[in-house]
Design an enzyme around this catalytic site. Structure first.
Site, short mmCIF file in Angstrom:
data_model
loop_
_atom_site.label_atom_id
_atom_site.label_comp_id
_atom_site.label_asym_id
_atom_site.label_seq_id
_atom_site.Cartn_x
_atom_site.Cartn_y
_atom_site.Cartn_z
N HIS A 99 0.79 -1.14 0.11
CA HIS A 99 0.08 0.07 -0.13
C HIS A 99 1.08 1.22 -0.07
CE1 HIS A 99 -3.51 2.39 0.51
NE2 HIS A 99 -3.07 3.09 1.61
N GLN A 101 11.73 4.80 -3.28
CA GLN A 101 12.41 4.81 -2.05
C GLN A 101 11.67 3.81 -1.30
OE1 GLN A 101 12.85 8.85 -0.61
NE2 GLN A 101 13.49 9.48 -2.51
#
Length: 208
Positions: free
Chosen positions: A110, A179
């Site tokens: 998510h 990231q």
């Protein structure tokens, strides 16, 4: 060898991160048995084919009602018999019977730090739009097990990503992918495949 099925709706960038990690040896003891998409035009299916992985289209639109789809989808998954189901940007709600059948064997990525910006209506670019609307300074991604709720299962891992001045939803989405998502999801799969984590009640604990 952990038999794995990956479910994807779109471009499959998280699937590509998984495939790259497999190729580079950062995921071990895993076999991708199939890639399932609800979208016949999904680039994820091309990514699967390039690695010799079976691509399967399972779209609710092809069925007279949701119940029929849920039964067929669950039946196909039982036929594939995976040890792990990975939801890598899959925009179809998992049928309750599948959640029960594969308890603690379905994980999802998510694009936010659960419990923030999650639940019904929070998916894809919409998450990043809401993050920017709210003006928060830190967002990120979460990998979690899937239960009967929406983004409510036990959290496996999270990684924070800074929101920067001038971000658009698209720019922020890309940064969160690079990231956080592309790091967390392969690592979680490898941890599961190599017995480093387990579910105890509503929590994920380390086995090391």
């Amino acid at each position: 060898m952990l038999r794995t099925v990956v479910c994807v709706s779109g471009g499959g960038t998280n699937l590509q991160a998984i495939l790259d990690a497999l190729d580079q040896g950062r995921i071990t003891n895993v076999e991708i048995r199939a890639v399932i998409s609800n979208n016949p035009g999904a680039k994820a299916l091309e990514r699967a084919a390039s690695h010799g992985i079976e691509g399967i289209v399972m779209s609710p639109k092809r069925y007279p009602d949701r119940e029929s789809f849920n039964e067929e989808f669950t039946g196909k998954m039982c036929e594939l018999d995976p040890d792990l189901i990975v939801l890598a940007g899959f925009l179809v709600r998992i049928p309750p019977q599948m959640v029960a059948r594969f308890a603690n064997r379905i994980i999802n990525i998510h694009p936010a730090l659960i419990p923030s910006f999650c639940g019904v209506g929070y998916y894809g670019l919409k998450v990043h739009e809401k993050v920017l609307e709210r003006g928060v300074k830190v967002t990120g991604a979460t990998v979690h097990f899937v239960n009967e709720g929406m983004d409510e299962g036990p959290v496996i891992s999270q990684k924070a990503v800074c929101v920067e001045e001038g971000d658009t939803p698209e720019i922020l989405q890309r940064r969160v992918m690079e990231q956080a998502e592309w790091i967390l999801l392969p690592r979680a799969i490898d941890d599961i495949a190599n017995g480093r984590i387990r579910v105890e009640g509503d929590r994920v604990v380390s086995c090391t």
